[in-house]
Design an enzyme around this catalytic site. Sequence first.
Site, mmCIF file in Angstrom:
data_model
loop_
_atom_site.group_PDB
_atom_site.id
_atom_site.type_symbol
_atom_site.label_atom_id
_atom_site.label_comp_id
_atom_site.label_asym_id
_atom_site.label_seq_id
_atom_site.Cartn_x
_atom_site.Cartn_y
_atom_site.Cartn_z
ATOM 1 N N ASP A 282 68.345 60.235 61.184
ATOM 2 C CA ASP A 282 69.681 60.802 61.242
ATOM 3 C C ASP A 282 69.558 62.293 61.556
ATOM 4 O OD1 ASP A 282 72.272 61.601 60.963
ATOM 5 O OD2 ASP A 282 72.577 60.691 58.987
ATOM 6 N N HIS B 216 72.075 64.226 62.016
ATOM 7 C CA HIS B 216 73.168 64.883 61.292
ATOM 8 C C HIS B 216 73.886 65.930 62.139
ATOM 9 C CE1 HIS B 216 74.339 65.050 56.834
ATOM 10 N NE2 HIS B 216 74.142 63.781 57.139
ATOM 11 N N GLU C 28 70.246 58.946 65.288
ATOM 12 C CA GLU C 28 71.678 59.003 65.017
ATOM 13 C C GLU C 28 72.232 60.414 65.151
ATOM 14 O OE1 GLU C 28 74.431 58.458 61.005
ATOM 15 O OE2 GLU C 28 72.672 57.181 61.301
ATOM 16 N N GLU D 30 80.176 58.174 63.378
ATOM 17 C CA GLU D 30 80.700 58.279 62.018
ATOM 18 C C GLU D 30 81.826 59.297 61.907
ATOM 19 O OE1 GLU D 30 78.060 61.159 59.324
ATOM 20 O OE2 GLU D 30 76.827 59.691 60.378
ATOM 21 N N HIS E 239 78.581 53.278 59.632
ATOM 22 C CA HIS E 239 78.228 54.342 58.696
ATOM 23 C C HIS E 239 78.770 53.966 57.321
ATOM 24 C CE1 HIS E 239 79.175 58.427 56.893
ATOM 25 N NE2 HIS E 239 77.898 58.577 57.213
#
Length: 389
Positions: free
Chosen positions: A196, A198, A222, A248, A298
């Site tokens: 991830d 982020h 991700e 997400e 998510h």
Amino acid sequence: MKITKLKTLVVNAEMRNWVFVKIETDQPGLFGWGEASLEWKTRALVGALEDFEVMVVGEDPRNIEHLYQKMYRQSFWALGVIGMSAISAIEQALWDIKGKDLGVPVFELLGGKVRDRVRMYTHLGGGNMKAVYDTFSVEPLIELAKNVIDKGYTALKVVFVPYSKTIEGRSKVKQFANMFGKLREAVGEDIDLMVDFHGRTTPAMAIQYINAIEEYHPFFCEEPVRPENIDSIKMVTDNTKVPIATGERHVSIYQYKEIFEKNAVHIIQPDLCHCGGLWAAKKIAAMGEVYNMGVAPHNPLGPVANAVALHFALSTPNFLIQEDMLTDVPWRWDVVETEITSKNGYWNVPKKPGLGIEINEEEAKKHPFKQEFVHSNTIRDEDNAILDW
């Protein structure tokens, strides 16, 4: 049948406050639960839910799409993540009511099951905040990863991408690649590993980071860049060989439109507590199916969100894998009563009508709202400039 009341129940779960929504009806004992948990926006979210109460009280809860349209379109102003999270929770609770009223699990109302179990992945520490976000050295990384695998999971996500400026030097790329390489060596080839990002990096840096770990075959990477600019995400997808995921922070079917039109990613990640609920997520998944995209929702949220995600996954053909955080707090299953079970990294098919969960309101009240730690506030560059968390 009529809706008589909307109630909110806030439960502090350390990393975030869970926001549960209870929709009551004029039928004795018939009510539904939904979840609208949204990090660091709890007060605003509870207010938004109170605003929506006047739009749903007196309506028939079985008319789910009708009520969604009413809340979305008759709000007039475009709804962001707070408004859409409120709608999502209400919509989930309506499905819970409808399933209970008809005596069937919700997935039966979504087309029936297309699989017999649902594959899950989790994070370091099973969702413990410090383990997830503060593991930047090899030894604890490997220990925490092996603990997850020992619980039966065959897939694991990590979040150790360096906090990055627009461009970084070689040392951060080497540090990141070394950690991922050591992790792959420790867990072997049969465990799927996800990263991830982020939204911490720019396209230039994301491409360098991802290409540096390509040989270790990540399952997917991700949100490599912030979600606002779809061309930036596509730039990463076009210049790497690892599958790319995002979604997400896209909170309606309309925000997904450009992702699909530009074939910007390989995997979409709607959050069923933010995107409009179960039916909106089904619409997003169907759009993704046309573009041969997998769906990996998510879900780092609470136990109602877990149940909602299970019914979605059971009934969605292009579903890929489901995120969970089942051990974020040790008392999670005291707050929620359920017969939903998991084994060896898979959720089993639920049999109870509705979502298959009930909130123990007395237990929930033992963990009232508390200002959670705003982790993103701690992220700074050496010169104190703001970086993305």
